[in-house]
Design a protein around this motif. Sequence first.
Motif, PDB file in Angstrom:
ATOM      1  N   TRP A 145      40.086  37.042  56.256  1.00  0.00           N
ATOM      2  CA  TRP A 145      39.062  37.069  55.212  1.00  0.00           C
ATOM      3  C   TRP A 145      38.109  38.214  55.541  1.00  0.00           C
ATOM      4  CZ3 TRP A 145      37.139  31.254  54.694  1.00  0.00           C
ATOM      5  CH2 TRP A 145      38.222  30.454  54.281  1.00  0.00           C
ATOM      6  N   ASP A 146      37.652  38.899  54.520  1.00  0.00           N
ATOM      7  CA  ASP A 146      36.819  40.079  54.743  1.00  0.00           C
ATOM      8  C   ASP A 146      35.536  39.733  55.498  1.00  0.00           C
ATOM      9  OD1 ASP A 146      36.379  43.050  53.804  1.00  0.00           O
ATOM     10  OD2 ASP A 146      34.471  42.012  53.533  1.00  0.00           O
ATOM     11  N   ARG A 147      35.137  40.687  56.336  1.00  0.00           N
ATOM     12  CA  ARG A 147      34.000  40.481  57.230  1.00  0.00           C
ATOM     13  C   ARG A 147      32.673  40.430  56.470  1.00  0.00           C
ATOM     14  NH1 ARG A 147      34.644  45.251  60.211  1.00  0.00           N
ATOM     15  NH2 ARG A 147      32.548  46.028  59.852  1.00  0.00           N
ATOM     16  N   VAL A 148      32.639  40.925  55.272  1.00  0.00           N
ATOM     17  CA  VAL A 148      31.384  40.973  54.514  1.00  0.00           C
ATOM     18  C   VAL A 148      31.472  40.103  53.253  1.00  0.00           C
ATOM     19  CG1 VAL A 148      29.781  42.466  53.269  1.00  0.00           C
ATOM     20  CG2 VAL A 148      30.849  43.268  55.392  1.00  0.00           C
ATOM     21  N   THR A 149      32.523  40.310  52.480  1.00  0.00           N
ATOM     22  CA  THR A 149      32.633  39.568  51.220  1.00  0.00           C
ATOM     23  C   THR A 149      33.268  38.198  51.412  1.00  0.00           C
ATOM     24  OG1 THR A 149      34.848  40.417  50.744  1.00  0.00           O
ATOM     25  CG2 THR A 149      32.976  41.731  49.973  1.00  0.00           C
ATOM     26  N   ALA A 150      33.909  37.980  52.554  1.00  0.00           N
ATOM     27  CA  ALA A 150      34.644  36.739  52.849  1.00  0.00           C
ATOM     28  C   ALA A 150      35.864  36.566  51.941  1.00  0.00           C
ATOM     29  CB  ALA A 150      33.739  35.508  52.790  1.00  0.00           C
ATOM     30  N   LYS A 151      36.270  37.626  51.256  1.00  0.00           N
ATOM     31  CA  LYS A 151      37.457  37.531  50.399  1.00  0.00           C
ATOM     32  C   LYS A 151      38.734  37.520  51.236  1.00  0.00           C
ATOM     33  CE  LYS A 151      37.854  40.331  46.772  1.00  0.00           C
ATOM     34  NZ  LYS A 151      37.626  41.470  45.825  1.00  0.00           N
ATOM     35  N   PRO A 152      39.615  36.558  51.007  1.00  0.00           N
ATOM     36  CA  PRO A 152      40.934  36.619  51.652  1.00  0.00           C
ATOM     37  C   PRO A 152      41.661  37.895  51.213  1.00  0.00           C
ATOM     38  CG  PRO A 152      40.555  34.451  50.687  1.00  0.00           C
ATOM     39  CD  PRO A 152      39.449  35.343  50.193  1.00  0.00           C
ATOM     40  N   SER A 153      42.401  38.482  52.138  1.00  0.00           N
ATOM     41  CA  SER A 153      43.116  39.713  51.789  1.00  0.00           C
ATOM     42  C   SER A 153      44.233  39.405  50.797  1.00  0.00           C
ATOM     43  CB  SER A 153      43.712  40.353  53.039  1.00  0.00           C
ATOM     44  OG  SER A 153      44.840  39.615  53.478  1.00  0.00           O
ATOM     45  N   ARG A 154      44.607  40.413  50.050  1.00  0.00           N
ATOM     46  CA  ARG A 154      45.731  40.282  49.123  1.00  0.00           C
ATOM     47  C   ARG A 154      46.999  39.872  49.880  1.00  0.00           C
ATOM     48  NH1 ARG A 154      47.237  42.190  44.156  1.00  0.00           N
ATOM     49  NH2 ARG A 154      49.441  42.722  43.935  1.00  0.00           N
ATOM     50  N   LYS A 155      47.197  40.509  51.028  1.00  0.00           N
ATOM     51  CA  LYS A 155      48.370  40.214  51.854  1.00  0.00           C
ATOM     52  C   LYS A 155      48.405  38.729  52.224  1.00  0.00           C
ATOM     53  CE  LYS A 155      50.163  41.824  56.365  1.00  0.00           C
ATOM     54  NZ  LYS A 155      49.311  41.389  57.485  1.00  0.00           N
ATOM     55  N   LYS A 156      47.270  38.212  52.636  1.00  0.00           N
ATOM     56  CA  LYS A 156      47.212  36.803  53.045  1.00  0.00           C
ATOM     57  C   LYS A 156      47.506  35.887  51.864  1.00  0.00           C
ATOM     58  CE  LYS A 156      46.445  34.992  56.326  1.00  0.00           C
ATOM     59  NZ  LYS A 156      47.518  34.439  57.218  1.00  0.00           N
ATOM     60  N   LEU A 157      46.926  36.187  50.713  1.00  0.00           N
ATOM     61  CA  LEU A 157      47.130  35.330  49.542  1.00  0.00           C
ATOM     62  C   LEU A 157      48.599  35.323  49.138  1.00  0.00           C
ATOM     63  CD1 LEU A 157      43.931  36.291  47.510  1.00  0.00           C
ATOM     64  CD2 LEU A 157      44.372  34.137  48.713  1.00  0.00           C
ATOM     65  N   LEU A 158      49.227  36.485  49.191  1.00  0.00           N
ATOM     66  CA  LEU A 158      50.655  36.548  48.838  1.00  0.00           C
ATOM     67  C   LEU A 158      51.477  35.786  49.874  1.00  0.00           C
ATOM     68  CD1 LEU A 158      50.889  40.275  47.653  1.00  0.00           C
ATOM     69  CD2 LEU A 158      50.784  38.203  46.232  1.00  0.00           C
ATOM     70  N   GLU A 159      51.106  35.919  51.136  1.00  0.00           N
ATOM     71  CA  GLU A 159      51.823  35.206  52.201  1.00  0.00           C
ATOM     72  C   GLU A 159      51.749  33.696  51.984  1.00  0.00           C
ATOM     73  OE1 GLU A 159      50.256  36.119  56.159  1.00  0.00           O
ATOM     74  OE2 GLU A 159      50.663  34.031  56.677  1.00  0.00           O
ATOM     75  N   LEU A 160      50.628  33.236  51.430  1.00  0.00           N
ATOM     76  CA  LEU A 160      50.451  31.798  51.195  1.00  0.00           C
ATOM     77  C   LEU A 160      51.036  31.361  49.855  1.00  0.00           C
ATOM     78  CD1 LEU A 160      46.774  31.401  52.486  1.00  0.00           C
ATOM     79  CD2 LEU A 160      48.858  30.587  53.612  1.00  0.00           C
ATOM     80  N   GLY A 161      51.622  32.309  49.139  1.00  0.00           N
ATOM     81  CA  GLY A 161      52.204  31.963  47.846  1.00  0.00           C
ATOM     82  C   GLY A 161      51.166  31.799  46.751  1.00  0.00           C
ATOM     83  N   LEU A 162      49.958  32.281  46.996  1.00  0.00           N
ATOM     84  CA  LEU A 162      48.894  32.156  45.987  1.00  0.00           C
ATOM     85  C   LEU A 162      48.847  33.437  45.148  1.00  0.00           C
ATOM     86  CD1 LEU A 162      46.206  30.510  48.315  1.00  0.00           C
ATOM     87  CD2 LEU A 162      47.702  29.376  46.658  1.00  0.00           C
ATOM     88  N   ASN A 163      49.977  33.759  44.553  1.00  0.00           N
ATOM     89  CA  ASN A 163      50.114  35.043  43.865  1.00  0.00           C
ATOM     90  C   ASN A 163      49.146  35.176  42.700  1.00  0.00           C
ATOM     91  OD1 ASN A 163      52.424  34.342  45.402  1.00  0.00           O
ATOM     92  ND2 ASN A 163      53.541  36.038  44.469  1.00  0.00           N
ATOM     93  N   ASP A 164      48.940  34.068  41.974  1.00  0.00           N
ATOM     94  CA  ASP A 164      48.050  34.151  40.813  1.00  0.00           C
ATOM     95  C   ASP A 164      46.626  34.473  41.252  1.00  0.00           C
ATOM     96  OD1 ASP A 164      48.060  31.697  42.114  1.00  0.00           O
ATOM     97  OD2 ASP A 164      47.435  30.583  40.337  1.00  0.00           O
ATOM     98  N   ILE A 165      46.207  33.856  42.357  1.00  0.00           N
ATOM     99  CA  ILE A 165      44.854  34.128  42.851  1.00  0.00           C
ATOM    100  C   ILE A 165      44.767  35.556  43.385  1.00  0.00           C
ATOM    101  CG2 ILE A 165      43.075  33.415  44.484  1.00  0.00           C
ATOM    102  CD1 ILE A 165      44.203  30.597  44.348  1.00  0.00           C
TER     103      ILE A 165
END
Lengths: 487, 487
Positions: B455-475
């Motif tokens: 998750w980003d150090r400032v925005t706390a956004k999960p990376s695109r790579k991580k979301l895809l790895e988790l199968g959360l493609n829509d997010i």
Amino acid sequence: PKPAYLFVDNGKAELRDATRLWGKSTYETEDTLESEHGGAKVISIGPAGEKLSLISCIITQRGSAAGRSGLGAVMGSKKLKAVAVRGEGKVPVADIAAVEKLRKEYLSIINQAPARNGLHNFGTCSHTDASAHSGDSPVKNWGGVGVVELPDVSGLSKEIFNANVTNRHGCWHCPVACRGSLKEGVGEYKYPAGTKRVEYETAAAFGAMCLNNNAEAIIMASHICNYYGIDTISAGTVIAFAMELYEHGIITKKDTGDIDLKWGNYKAMVAMTEKLARREGLGDVLADGVKKAAERIGKGAGEFAVHIGGQELGLHDPKGDFPGFAGQPTSAKNMMDAAPGRHTGGFGPSHFGWLAINAAGLCLHINTMVDGTKYAADFLAAVTGWQRSVGEILKCGERIENIRHLFNLREGDNPLERKVHGRITGQPPQTEGPLAGVTADLLEQVYWNLGALDWDRVTAKPSRKKLLELGLNDIAEELWPPQINKA
Amino acid sequence: PKPAYLFVDNGKAELRDATRLWGKSTYETEDTLESEHGGAKVISIGPAGEKLSLISCIITQRGSAAGRSGLGAVMGSKKLKAVAVRGEGKVPVADIAAVEKLRKEYLSIINQAPARNGLHNFGTCSHTDASAHSGDSPVKNWGGVGVVELPDVSGLSKEIFNANVTNRHGCWHCPVACRGSLKEGVGEYKYPAGTKRVEYETAAAFGAMCLNNNAEAIIMASHICNYYGIDTISAGTVIAFAMELYEHGIITKKDTGDIDLKWGNYKAMVAMTEKLARREGLGDVLADGVKKAAERIGKGAGEFAVHIGGQELGLHDPKGDFPGFAGQPTSAKNMMDAAPGRHTGGFGPSHFGWLAINAAGLCLHINTMVDGTKYAADFLAAVTGWQRSVGEILKCGERIENIRHLFNLREGDNPLERKVHGRITGQPPQTEGPLAGVTADLLEQVYWNLGALDWDRVTAKPSRKKLLELGLNDIAEELWPPQINKA
């Protein structure tokens, strides 16, 4: 033991007597061995490495250096003066057609890259003046502000640094060719023909760091360092450190041998660099870098010793997060790299590609012009026949980072115990200039990347799971012996 | 709209009029609907949820609560008084023989677990006295030291809390059965028969937090909270907060309606809890928790409002890193969980299993007695036929953590912006007692786990790579739209 050099002739290695070379400069050593062993390429140490200076380095081609961390002293302690290598072997190529195709593709990209022409024409020193004002270069031993304290940087322009260049060259077949050689100095400083055009790091160390804007003095200091085999980053930094001690009266003319070490006094800077290289007088005190010098001098000198883990820092201020160079996390990289302070070091996932490319012997400059990890994977496959994905290249970089770190850990060096000088991170922040009010988020960078690496938050030990994932099973067994797992 | 309750009868759902139940306690609501719909199980809110108290909760079985984060007010705002569910459906089981085998194996482990007997015989309140002195329980609104300020904890022993227990029970077929029901109160407090044995969190909130060692008063306060539908952790904390304001003269008897809110005055504590539950007088000010109360009261009250993101904390002091509970990183978990302050929350890889087990409806206590993720994977396979590895269970927990976090992020809640009261982390540290000198390494915990989560150090956004790895493609598409990727 007697001084020796290693001669490798078409794969056959032999230690030979180097008594006659001991005490010689790197220039003379290289010339002698190249002429004696026609066609040999030579790396060597100079008198600084022989005298075990902790900021001495290994030099080839009169100025290309394995510069950081005192590798010259490693050779010096083994009385190894040089390594000369000669050979007619060929590099077998798995798929020459693929190499040709890639070569054309990448050449086309590189030749169009904006950075390419600047590097070719002017070298890395091309941005010395701009960096002195932008917040990229640390100024006045990391304590100053360029636009305020070195307002005139016209003497540090790329034209001035390049006025004396006779030819431009580079690594074998490089389309960038970022190096240059100079004519003999004919002004105040009489550096010899063939002296190398200065690199940015050298120019910043002997420029903004010392509040000096005299390019000829920088070239001369660079020449002295190359000749004696000294790391220019550390040398310039320790001179700047000495200037600050002089300002505060912690050292005086009595210590300097009457050299007036005022900020920006370029004559004093060059003179002190030579004393440092020869370990004479105060130069002997300074010759192992700022940490050792501060310990020897005492009187609060440590307050002005800007280093991490004993090494002076590469001269891109991490508060500026110099874009396009190594990117984030620059503060943490300086602290946590296995060779702390290195501007070419790496820490955390954003540097995995960087570390792999560096280890492959590929160029970190060209890495900024192309998609570096893909470039590495493409050529690796074409040249060796090993098909490796970009993901595997990155994993390779991660493995490198772990192994370098594990070496240090085994030797008792936990990078989390390294102190980082407040000037590096902006604690307190500067009050003027481009970095006014900026404090680097060092801790956040460090711990974010520790987590991403799966290194322990306190011991910095990589987890067993991570080591096994990287295929470092033997290290996993050593670091996490079974009796600990049972606990 | 008119008050309603949701009746689900063998899968058929219907909203029914609840006008006659509005204003009733959770006890009465549950009794009424259970008797009207023979065999139905009921969750309901009490008057506190109806009055939109931000610390109101949802209650079933007279004291089992969906306690944290004001879920009672969510139902109250929809005028949904209760949900009653009845059905004769069967749970199909994929492999009954495997379930039987696992049941026997795990029963044998659980029945031998040291924690099992303590939980069965004495409930979670069994360690209330020890925790008040060990540094586990926060004391005196997080500002005190148990061994110094509440030296006599003999009134908080497991024997006293259990003196009135009539029967022990638990979730369906649970081998632990950690709950208990009490006989009617016959001492100073006349709580009704069937009042629940207090849980540890309740006992700590109305005990050490208020410097109270009178168990009957704690039982009464717990009964009031269950009856009106209030979260006991937040209620006890806001009473402790009010006691501290009273000590400092920020509120006086004029505000309290003549209640003498001195530390440890258990009568005052019970009286104020009832006012809070009914939103009467100062109770109305306190009924939305310490953050809102401090805003309403002003006069520097915020200094004493110990919460994260508006929620009072579960009562295990993270400075103590209570072993065997959730383990590291407890400070960061309190700050970063999607429902901050929850002692059952999670943050980072060490909680992935915990989150998956919680989401599966499995028990976090039993999780400490068995290998929780393996247990989940084993039963998941036997019951559903889905073969999932422990790694996949952990990945599931990671996905849960990301989704909960992403919901908050979308609503503008970046957990890195949450303030953590210095008493929670020990800034400054306590000077006496078991936590003297301890400062939790909150930042290190937070950023280590951010890195591990990618998750980003400032925005706390999960990376695109991580979301895809988790199968959360829509997010991934929503959070990282293509135009941003091009930048």
